[in-house]
Design a protein around this motif. Structure first.
Motif, PDB file in Angstrom:
ATOM      1  N   PHE A  76       0.833  -1.220   0.017  1.00 22.47           N
ATOM      2  CA  PHE A  76       0.155   0.002  -0.153  1.00 22.47           C
ATOM      3  C   PHE A  76       0.861   1.155  -0.076  1.00 22.47           C
ATOM      4  O   PHE A  76       1.771   1.310   0.797  1.00 22.47           O
ATOM      5  N   GLY A  77       0.536   2.010  -0.783  1.00 23.15           N
ATOM      6  CA  GLY A  77       1.408   3.572  -0.989  1.00 23.15           C
ATOM      7  C   GLY A  77       2.534   3.308  -1.907  1.00 23.15           C
ATOM      8  O   GLY A  77       3.429   3.723  -1.565  1.00 23.15           O
ATOM      9  N   TRP A  78       2.207   2.379  -2.847  1.00 25.96           N
ATOM     10  CA  TRP A  78       3.482   2.064  -3.909  1.00 25.96           C
ATOM     11  C   TRP A  78       3.970   3.021  -4.535  1.00 25.96           C
ATOM     12  O   TRP A  78       3.175   4.188  -4.735  1.00 25.96           O
ATOM     13  N   GLN A 107       5.195   6.462  -6.518  1.00 26.21           N
ATOM     14  CA  GLN A 107       4.778   7.104  -7.611  1.00 26.21           C
ATOM     15  C   GLN A 107       5.667   7.830  -8.340  1.00 26.21           C
ATOM     16  O   GLN A 107       6.557   8.546  -7.173  1.00 26.21           O
ATOM     17  N   ARG A 166       2.381  11.522 -14.220  1.00 29.66           N
ATOM     18  CA  ARG A 166       2.657  10.618 -12.970  1.00 29.66           C
ATOM     19  C   ARG A 166       2.428   9.277 -13.579  1.00 29.66           C
ATOM     20  O   ARG A 166       1.946   9.009 -14.365  1.00 29.66           O
ATOM     21  N   HIS A 194       2.818   5.085 -11.645  1.00 32.46           N
ATOM     22  CA  HIS A 194       3.380   4.550 -10.707  1.00 32.46           C
ATOM     23  C   HIS A 194       4.326   3.600 -11.011  1.00 32.46           C
ATOM     24  O   HIS A 194       4.443   3.108 -12.271  1.00 32.46           O
ATOM     25  N   LEU A 244      -2.326  15.450  -7.517  1.00 32.85           N
ATOM     26  CA  LEU A 244      -2.511  14.622  -8.533  1.00 32.85           C
ATOM     27  C   LEU A 244      -2.284  13.150  -8.226  1.00 32.85           C
ATOM     28  O   LEU A 244      -3.024  12.380  -8.692  1.00 32.85           O
ATOM     29  N   LEU A 245      -1.638  12.773  -7.139  1.00 39.41           N
ATOM     30  CA  LEU A 245      -1.205  11.612  -6.661  1.00 39.41           C
ATOM     31  C   LEU A 245      -2.365  11.047  -5.594  1.00 39.41           C
ATOM     32  O   LEU A 245      -2.401   9.922  -5.264  1.00 39.41           O
ATOM     33  N   ASP A 246      -3.389  11.933  -5.202  1.00 39.87           N
ATOM     34  CA  ASP A 246      -4.341  11.689  -4.626  1.00 39.87           C
ATOM     35  C   ASP A 246      -5.888  11.359  -5.326  1.00 39.87           C
ATOM     36  O   ASP A 246      -6.019  11.954  -6.141  1.00 39.87           O
ATOM     37  N   THR A 247      -6.728  10.661  -4.641  1.00 39.20           N
ATOM     38  CA  THR A 247      -7.729  10.151  -5.402  1.00 39.20           C
ATOM     39  C   THR A 247      -8.822  11.461  -5.125  1.00 39.20           C
ATOM     40  O   THR A 247      -9.787  11.522  -6.111  1.00 39.20           O
ATOM     41  N   MET A 248      -9.055  11.801  -4.253  1.00 44.17           N
ATOM     42  CA  MET A 248      -9.890  12.804  -3.935  1.00 44.17           C
ATOM     43  C   MET A 248      -9.634  14.366  -4.012  1.00 44.17           C
ATOM     44  O   MET A 248     -10.398  15.192  -4.313  1.00 44.17           O
ATOM     45  N   CYS A 275      -7.917  15.886  -6.265  1.00 48.45           N
ATOM     46  CA  CYS A 275      -8.070  16.853  -7.402  1.00 48.45           C
ATOM     47  C   CYS A 275      -9.202  16.951  -8.106  1.00 48.45           C
ATOM     48  O   CYS A 275      -9.253  17.262  -9.330  1.00 48.45           O
ATOM     49  N   LYS A 276     -10.408  16.653  -7.400  1.00 50.28           N
ATOM     50  CA  LYS A 276     -11.701  16.851  -7.804  1.00 50.28           C
ATOM     51  C   LYS A 276     -11.987  18.273  -8.139  1.00 50.28           C
ATOM     52  O   LYS A 276     -11.801  19.125  -7.300  1.00 50.28           O
ATOM     53  N   GLY A 277     -12.400  18.740  -9.135  1.00 54.87           N
ATOM     54  CA  GLY A 277     -12.727  19.954  -9.739  1.00 54.87           C
ATOM     55  C   GLY A 277     -11.696  20.597 -10.463  1.00 54.87           C
ATOM     56  O   GLY A 277     -12.070  21.692 -10.976  1.00 54.87           O
ATOM     57  N   LEU A 278     -10.621  20.002 -10.662  1.00 55.23           N
ATOM     58  CA  LEU A 278      -9.626  20.748 -11.131  1.00 55.23           C
ATOM     59  C   LEU A 278      -9.856  20.701 -12.782  1.00 55.23           C
ATOM     60  O   LEU A 278     -10.520  19.617 -13.172  1.00 55.23           O
TER      61      LEU A 278
END
Lengths: 177, 198
Positions: free
Chosen positions: B85-87, B89, B110, B112, B161-165, B167-170
């Motif tokens: 987990f947290g591989w 990037q 980006r 992985h 950008l490495l986070d899933t939530m 970058c919402k709305g960008l």
């Protein structure tokens, strides 16, 4: 308990008519599954391409699940939305895919569909950017029960990369051939 | 398990390079350079190798406008972790530079690090392609200010950008791809019970 690591990315959406797209995704699994680490859902930025009709999201996905049973194998649901200049958004693609049952790296294509406009007025509304119809119950996305009531139209594709690492499935006698 | 205390971590050795960048209609600036950063989750420890790096200023001038811009930038690092987990990037910020030292952002890419990198051999190793995403102004007023101030939007912290939530709305526009060649060597994961065979 057996563990599954799903590491990958929502790479892009291709073949959609609309230029500005974003994608909401949820990783869903059965009751015997538990989310240990990571986010099982996400939303990509609104994306467009300067030249081609594709939207690159390249959004990472990193989820750690634990499983007490293999029933309810995880699946990835995607909803693609289009955005217009007035920042209105409407769904243009629904789809899902089961996470592969083989460890390793996989590139998956999710073919999506949208709700077909009913009647000429909805057709015109959709054509001029007012947006198409949305599903009020998103469980239609993954259940096959009420599908017969829907009229749909095919839409674009979402391309997803998933790398799967399994742990301790052998100890419980689960085999992946 | 021969009675010894077995290590509860595995190590990951990364060897690779940022090969090149390709812009289908040519880059917007004369020179292009990249800044790369390796970002991993909380369980991960960088044992050796640099976490950041800066490439040279590269150009494809003299060739075709859509030729590859070669960087040939080496990336070597070793990580230690207890869980995949947290591989890690790789986050690459691509910048452009005009002749007289004016820098501007061309975008972010980006990727992985490969999980199954030790499986394929060097010769047949596929190239990893990462799209280059550039932030856009969210509305017309911001567009206008950006044009008047001669400044283009940048992300304050590109790690969103490495986070899933986050970058919402960008709003992003993609142009060009970054080609990378990465291979990884794992040690000790099999012992921890991870099923790493393909």
């Amino acid at each position: 308990m057996a563990e599954v690591h799903i590491i990958g990315q929502i790479l892009k959406a291709v073949d959609f008519v609309e230029p500005h797209l974003y994608c909401k995704w949820i990783l869903q699994s059965g009751n015997a599954w538990r989310l240990v680490q990571g986010e099982a859902q996400g939303q990509t930025p609104v994306s467009s391409h300067r030249l081609e009709t594709c939207a690159d999201f390249s959004q990472p996905l990193d989820v750690h699940l634990s499983a007490a049973a293999v029933q309810g194998w995880p699946r990835l649901l995607v909803e693609v939305y289009a955005v217009n200049v007035l920042e209105q958004s409407w769904p243009v693609g629904y789809g899902f895919v089961h996470v592969p049952t083989q460890p390793g790296s996989h590139r998956l294509e999710i073919n999506t569909w949208k709700v077909a406009p009913a009647g000429w007025w909805n057709c015109i509304k959709e054509r001029f950017g007012g947006g198409g119809a949305a599903l009020s119950k998103t469980d239609l996305l993954y259940s096959g029960v009420d599908r017969y009531k829907l009229q749909t139209r095919s839409s674009g594709k979402v391309i997803v990369d998933l790398n799967l690492v399994f742990r301790k499935f052998e100890e419980y006698g689960v085999e992946f051939n | 398990m021969d009675g010894k205390i077995t290590a509860s971590y595995f190590s990951l050795c990364i060897a690779g390079q940022i090969v090149s960048a390709t812009f289908p209609l040519g880059p917007d600036t004369e020179f292009v350079f990249c800044r790369y950063e390796l970002v991993a989750g909380p369980d991960w420890l960088l044992c050796s190798g640099p976490q950041h790096g800066l490439t040279q200023m590269a150009t494809n001038k003299g060739g075709n406008f859509n030729d590859k811009i070669i960087f040939n930038m080496p990336i070597e690092a070793t990580y230690k972790s207890t869980s995949p987990f947290g591989w890690p990037q790789l986050l690459v910020s691509v910048f452009g530079c005009n002749g007289h030292g004016r820098e501007r952002l061309l975008g972010y890419a980006r990727v992985h690090l490969p999980l199954f990198g030790s499986q394929c051999d060097q010769s047949s190793q596929p190239m990893l392609n990462a799209p280059i995403l550039k932030p856009k102004c969210p509305n017309i007023i911001a567009d206008l200010t950006s044009w008047m101030m001669r400044r283009e939007p940048e992300l304050r912290d590109a790690k969103v950008l490495l986070d899933t939530m986050k970058c919402k709305g960008l709003s992003m526009e993609s142009y060009g791809t970054l080609e990378l060649q990465l291979s990884t060597i794992m040690r000790g994961a099999q012992k921890l019970g991870y099923n790493w065979h393909v």
